[in-house]
Design a protein around this motif. Structure first.
Motif, PDB file in Angstrom:
ATOM      1  N   LEU A   1     -69.421  -6.073  84.947  1.00 18.79           N
ATOM      2  CA  LEU A   1     -68.621  -5.840  83.743  1.00 18.79           C
ATOM      3  C   LEU A   1     -67.655  -4.685  83.967  1.00 18.79           C
ATOM      4  N   ARG A   2     -68.146  -3.631  84.628  1.00 12.86           N
ATOM      5  CA  ARG A   2     -67.286  -2.486  84.945  1.00 12.86           C
ATOM      6  C   ARG A   2     -66.161  -2.915  85.878  1.00 12.86           C
ATOM      7  N   LEU A   3     -66.488  -3.758  86.849  1.00 12.26           N
ATOM      8  CA  LEU A   3     -65.480  -4.275  87.769  1.00 12.26           C
ATOM      9  C   LEU A   3     -64.421  -5.070  87.006  1.00 12.26           C
ATOM     10  N   PHE A   4     -64.871  -5.891  86.069  1.00 14.81           N
ATOM     11  CA  PHE A   4     -63.941  -6.713  85.301  1.00 14.81           C
ATOM     12  C   PHE A   4     -62.978  -5.844  84.490  1.00 14.81           C
ATOM     13  N   HIS A   5     -63.478  -4.726  83.946  1.00  9.43           N
ATOM     14  CA  HIS A   5     -62.629  -3.828  83.151  1.00  9.43           C
ATOM     15  C   HIS A   5     -61.668  -3.023  84.014  1.00  9.43           C
ATOM     16  N   LYS A   6     -62.097  -2.682  85.226  1.00 10.81           N
ATOM     17  CA  LYS A   6     -61.299  -1.791  86.076  1.00 10.81           C
ATOM     18  C   LYS A   6     -60.299  -2.532  86.965  1.00 10.81           C
TER      19      LYS A   6
ATOM     20  N   GLY B   1     -62.512   3.093  98.929  1.00  8.12           N
ATOM     21  CA  GLY B   1     -62.667   2.111  97.861  1.00  8.12           C
ATOM     22  C   GLY B   1     -63.802   2.442  96.920  1.00  8.12           C
ATOM     23  N   ILE B   2     -64.042   1.540  95.965  1.00 10.41           N
ATOM     24  CA  ILE B   2     -65.086   1.688  94.953  1.00 10.41           C
ATOM     25  C   ILE B   2     -66.060   0.526  95.118  1.00 10.41           C
ATOM     26  N   LEU B   3     -67.351   0.846  95.239  1.00 12.57           N
ATOM     27  CA  LEU B   3     -68.375  -0.175  95.447  1.00 12.57           C
ATOM     28  C   LEU B   3     -69.011  -0.561  94.115  1.00 12.57           C
ATOM     29  N   TYR B   4     -69.192  -1.863  93.890  1.00 14.58           N
ATOM     30  CA  TYR B   4     -69.811  -2.381  92.672  1.00 14.58           C
ATOM     31  C   TYR B   4     -71.011  -3.248  93.047  1.00 14.58           C
ATOM     32  N   LYS B   5     -72.045  -3.231  92.203  1.00 12.65           N
ATOM     33  CA  LYS B   5     -73.207  -4.095  92.397  1.00 12.65           C
ATOM     34  C   LYS B   5     -73.123  -5.234  91.400  1.00 12.65           C
ATOM     35  N   LEU B   6     -73.118  -6.448  91.925  1.00 11.70           N
ATOM     36  CA  LEU B   6     -73.036  -7.645  91.098  1.00 11.70           C
ATOM     37  C   LEU B   6     -74.435  -8.237  90.963  1.00 11.70           C
ATOM     38  N   PRO B   7     -74.616  -9.288  90.178  1.00 13.50           N
ATOM     39  CA  PRO B   7     -75.964  -9.849  90.005  1.00 13.50           C
ATOM     40  C   PRO B   7     -76.575 -10.302  91.329  1.00 13.50           C
ATOM     41  N   ALA B   8     -77.916 -10.330  91.334  1.00 13.67           N
ATOM     42  CA  ALA B   8     -78.706 -10.820  92.471  1.00 13.67           C
ATOM     43  C   ALA B   8     -78.386 -10.039  93.739  1.00 13.67           C
ATOM     44  N   ASP B   9     -77.865 -10.740  94.764  1.00 13.92           N
ATOM     45  CA  ASP B   9     -77.688 -10.137  96.089  1.00 13.92           C
ATOM     46  C   ASP B   9     -76.223  -9.870  96.417  1.00 13.92           C
TER      47      ASP B   9
ATOM     48  N   VAL C   1     -59.047 -12.864  87.598  1.00 17.48           N
ATOM     49  CA  VAL C   1     -59.018 -14.076  88.418  1.00 17.48           C
ATOM     50  C   VAL C   1     -59.319 -13.763  89.876  1.00 17.48           C
ATOM     51  N   ALA C   2     -59.046 -12.527  90.321  1.00 19.57           N
ATOM     52  CA  ALA C   2     -59.322 -12.154  91.710  1.00 19.57           C
ATOM     53  C   ALA C   2     -60.812 -12.255  92.012  1.00 19.57           C
ATOM     54  N   ILE C   3     -61.663 -12.004  91.002  1.00 19.22           N
ATOM     55  CA  ILE C   3     -63.116 -12.110  91.196  1.00 19.22           C
ATOM     56  C   ILE C   3     -63.478 -13.555  91.512  1.00 19.22           C
ATOM     57  N   ARG C   4     -62.895 -14.481  90.740  1.00 21.23           N
ATOM     58  CA  ARG C   4     -63.164 -15.895  90.973  1.00 21.23           C
ATOM     59  C   ARG C   4     -62.661 -16.332  92.345  1.00 21.23           C
ATOM     60  N   TYR C   5     -61.481 -15.853  92.723  1.00 21.45           N
ATOM     61  CA  TYR C   5     -60.924 -16.205  94.032  1.00 21.45           C
ATOM     62  C   TYR C   5     -61.816 -15.681  95.160  1.00 21.45           C
ATOM     63  N   ALA C   6     -62.373 -14.490  94.992  1.00 24.49           N
ATOM     64  CA  ALA C   6     -63.248 -13.928  96.023  1.00 24.49           C
ATOM     65  C   ALA C   6     -64.532 -14.740  96.136  1.00 24.49           C
ATOM     66  N   GLU C   7     -65.068 -15.198  94.995  1.00 20.42           N
ATOM     67  CA  GLU C   7     -66.265 -16.046  95.011  1.00 20.42           C
ATOM     68  C   GLU C   7     -65.978 -17.371  95.718  1.00 20.42           C
ATOM     69  N   ILE C   8     -64.823 -17.941  95.419  1.00 18.89           N
ATOM     70  CA  ILE C   8     -64.424 -19.190  96.085  1.00 18.89           C
ATOM     71  C   ILE C   8     -64.329 -18.977  97.587  1.00 18.89           C
TER      72      ILE C   8
END
Length: 821
Positions: A433-438, A486-494, A546-553
């Motif tokens: 969520l923090r990543l999405f806001h920043k 850079g800034i490190l973020y922890k996302l769900p699971a692994d 949208v960059a988050i989705r692109y990175a997941e893809i």
């Protein structure tokens, strides 16, 4: 320097004073006149008398609701005239400019005195119409190292205006000033405030400079009425100064005195109050003021200070009543005092209210003295008023302490909620969520997505605690390579992510470098070294999520293409055909399984001593057409992505068991760790073993991994199935986790030595030594060995000499749908 004070009632009294004193006209004479009779005609008469006798002197005067002469308060109808003679100090008077606003007037004063190089400027301004803060800002924009003193003219409640004057000018809206220039003039300047806030802070919601329209979203007048009552609010122009507002600016607290009430319910203050500032009512702390008065001797520990000019707020006089003399007498004991009570005090860059501003002067080098701190002055006021003030201060202090405590608790709760919402509890890293806001603030930078491969297997085989240790291990590594860029973020699971904030980094070189490490990560858990790998997806931030989705893809496509990482931009360009081919292959494999196009090939494994076939390894293929056979390297990576792995394994088991049933010929099938722990496949295997009764014919080949030893479920499976007569072979032994300690625990029947050690054994002495060691150790444990990739007679002869039990490879025989006779 000499300084003399005279109290007069009528300006004509100056004639007798001059006759009976040594007062003479001089260019180095500063005359300060503080007039209690707020009358323009009185000032005109005073001007005439002063002009008659002092044509060269520099005159600066102001109306005053009380002046100061040798620690005495001089009230209406009297005036105090101070004559200060300087020996080595030059004086220059400011001629009124034509500027229409205070800031530009201040600039005009600064430019006027700039070449004069003044050490001190004493300025007086009109008390009701002058924004002292803007005036000081203008002066300091030119002369930022010059001491500035003086203040705003004051008046009593009966008068309607204030005046300032010099030789010839009387004004209710101008500014006058005198500059003092002498590099050897010693000046010690300071101020005392000792006013404390009362009640909760309120927000200035609308203001322009020193005119405040609303506080806490109600009109300024209504704000005063709410807290002080209607009667006070109706008379703010006369008594409002007694109820100042205090504002914190950095480390300092600044009071702002109310000067004027307007018909639109706005209020003008002596200095600016900015929109968004928090203000509180303020009240004086009598005990602190008296205590600090005793400290003046410590601030001015010299024997030869020649004069002290005092510009003190009239509210201070109102508040202290008789105790004002304590503060004035403390300074008088140091040097002769003169001054007046102002509507606003000038302190260099700042406009003050409620303060006691003083300037100590000496043209002689200062001589230090030892201060006697045993001499303490005490309050003369034992009235009910003082008791009420003390009560108010004490209660206010207690309430403020309570408020701070509550505020601290609220802040702690807010911070706790904030961390729970925006931070991962286990790693203390900002979350998705923090990543999405920043992310929207990092347009045109890069987002990297990290996903641990087979993380669920670590949790499954070693437990969730091991999975947690893996996460911390990966966090440490990522922090070490990202902390400065850079800034490190922890996302769900692994999953982790980072925004690369360093703009000059070569992103492709950086990714290539860390990828090498991420493909061979390892962490220690309960004395076990557990390896893992991480796949990355990289996308350029376009300004939103949208960059988050692109990175997941990108991560998903990297796995699909068996790559350690992929840039989203490459997917969109170079890898389009690869993605298309992989998608097409997925459709082909799906069709092959649904329509049962499986074809099993059987490659014989020979007993080296007898030259006879010992067993067959079952190898799966898909026959796509008459001329096209699909090999495992093409379809096995696709199966998990189309969720048909189980169907494929069950087809292999069914087809192979049926082929060898009732033949008495040994055979082997390959199973992965995932297959073994899969309940559906496990049940199917035992069912078909019983149906086709091939227990004693079957060997199950399991790829060598650390899980074979460490997983209780795998160990139980091996023990159970061996009791039924099925043999266990460890496939590709020596490829990655070969450990003879593990080998002793596995209780395998056969070791299939990894082909990478066999295929070059005729040329690589190290490979030969490793194979010899494996064979010797296996024989001691009673385990048979198989050499794969036998592609020449030379290699066959070498492994025969080493003592390998069985051989397999194209040199001996290829796989074929039919068994050899």
């Amino acid at each position: 320097m000499k300084s003399y004070n005279f109290k007069i009632k009528n300006p004509i009294e100056l004639q007798d004073i001059i006759k009976n004193s040594n007062l003479k006209d001089s260019e180095q004479l500063l005359i300060q006149a503080f007039v209690g009779n707020i009358s323009k005609s009185y000032i005109i008469e005073l001007q005439k008398e002063l002009q008659k006798y002092f044509k060269k002197a520099h005159i600066i005067g102001s109306t005053a609701y009380g002046s100061i002469a040798n620690a005495k308060v001089i009230d209406k109808p009297y005036a105090t005239i101070n004559f200060s003679y300087f020996k080595d100090t030059k004086l220059l008077s400011y001629s009124i400019g034509d500027e229409v606003d205070e800031y530009n007037t201040g600039i005009d004063i600064g430019e006027y005195f700039n070449d004069f190089n003044p050490k001190l400027i004493i300025a007086f301004g009109n008390g009701l119409n002058t924004n002292g803060e803007l005036l000081l800002d203008g002066i300091n924009s030119i002369l930022n190292n010059t001491i500035i003193a003086g203040g705003l003219a004051s008046k009593d409640e009966e008068s309607s205006d204030t005046f300032i004057f010099n030789h010839s000018l009387i004004s209710s809206n101008k500014v006058i000033a005198v500059g003092l220039s002498n590099p050897n003039l010693n000046i010690i300047d300071n101020y005392a405030l000792d006013w404390i806030p009362i009640g909760r802070a309120k927000l200035v919601t609308k203001s322009i400079d020193n005119r405040v329209y609303s506080i806490d979203n109600i009109s300024a007048v209504d704000f005063y009425s709410k807290y002080l009552g209607e009667k006070v609010a109706n008379n703010l122009s006369n008594i409002g100064m007694q109820f100042p507002l205090i504002v914190n600016r950095g480390k300092d607290s600044v009071c702002r005195a109310l000067m004027k009430q307007h018909s639109d319910k706005s209020l003008s203050f002596a200095g600016n109050l900015k929109e968004g500032e928090l203000v509180q009512f303020a009240i004086g702390d009598i005990d602190t003021i008296i205590k600090n008065s005793n400290d003046y001797k410590n601030e001015l520990p010299y024997s030869n200070i020649e004069s002290i000019f005092i510009y003190s707020c009239i509210t201070r006089r109102y508040f202290l009543q008789d105790d004002i003399s304590i503060e004035l007498e403390a300074l008088e004991k140091i040097a002769p005092t003169t001054g007046f009570f102002t509507f606003g005090e000038f302190y260099n860059q700042s406009l003050l209210n409620q303060s006691n501003r003083y300037i100590a002067l000496s043209e002689k080098p200062l001589k230090s003295i030892e201060v006697d701190n045993n001499l303490i002055m005490n309050s003369k006021n034992n009235s009910t008023f003082k008791a009420l003030v003390n009560l108010t201060n004490t209660i206010s202090s207690e309430l403020e302490e309570f408020r701070k405590l509550q505020h601290l608790k609220i802040e702690e709760q807010k911070n706790d909620i904030y961390r729970k919402v925006y931070y991962d509890e286990y790693t203390n890293l900002p979350n998705r969520l923090r990543l999405f806001h920043k992310i929207r603030h990092h347009k045109d930078r890069y987002l990297i997505y990290f996903d641990v491969d087979r993380f669920s297997k670590v949790n499954y085989f070693y437990g969730f605690q091991a999975g947690d240790e893996l996460i911390i291990n990966l966090k440490r590594y990522l922090n070490s390579v990202i902390k400065n860029i850079g800034i490190l973020y922890k996302l769900p699971a692994d999953e982790f992510a980072t925004i690369i904030t360093q703009d000059d980094i070569n992103i492709r070189e950086f990714i290539a470098t860390i990828s090498k490490r991420l493909t061979m990560m390892v962490f220690k858990y309960k004395e076990i070294l557990i390896p893992y790998t991480v796949t990355m997806g990289i996308s350029k931030i376009e300004g939103d999520g949208v960059a988050i989705r692109y990175a997941e893809i990108s991560v998903n496509n990297a796995r699909l293409l068996h790559k350690p990482y992929i840039f989203y931009s490459d997917i969109a360009q170079d890898n389009k055909q690869k993605i298309k081919d992989t998608t097409q292959m997925a459709l082909i494999v799906r069709d092959a399984i649904i329509n049962n196009k499986l074809v099993m090939y059987y490659q014989p494994i020979y007993d080296i001593k007898t030259d006879k076939i010992y067993t067959y390894e079952s190898l799966a293929r898909f026959k796509i057409s008459d001329n096209k056979i699909l090999t495992p390297d093409k379809f096995l990576p696709i199966l998990p992505h189309i969720y048909l792995s189980n169907s494929f394994v069950k087809m292999v088991i069914e087809t192979t068991f049926k082929k060898f049933a009732n033949k008495g010929i040994r055979f082997s099938i390959n199973m992965t760790i995932d297959d073994i722990v899969n309940r559906e496949i496990n049940d199917f295997l035992y069912q078909k073993l019983e149906e086709y009764n091939v227990y004693k014919q079957l060997t199950i080949e399991i790829l060598e991994t650390i899980e074979i030893v460490e997983s209780k479920e795998i160990t139980n499976f091996i023990n159970k199935i061996r009791k039924l007569g099925v043999k266990i072979a460890i496939d590709d032994f020596g490829s990655g986790f070969a450990n003879f300690e593990y080998l002793a625990k596995i209780k395998a029947d056969i070791l299939k030595i990894d082909g990478s050690l066999i295929k070059n054994i005729d040329k690589d002495e190290n490979s030969k030594i490793i194979v010899e060691t494996i064979v010797i150790f296996a024989k001691k444990l009673g385990i048979k060995t198989v050499a794969e990739y036998i592609h020449s007679k030379e290699i066959f002869d070498i492994i025969k000499d080493i003592g390998v039990d069985y051989a397999q490879g194209f040199y001996l025989a290829k796989g074929n749908p039919e068994l050899l006779s």
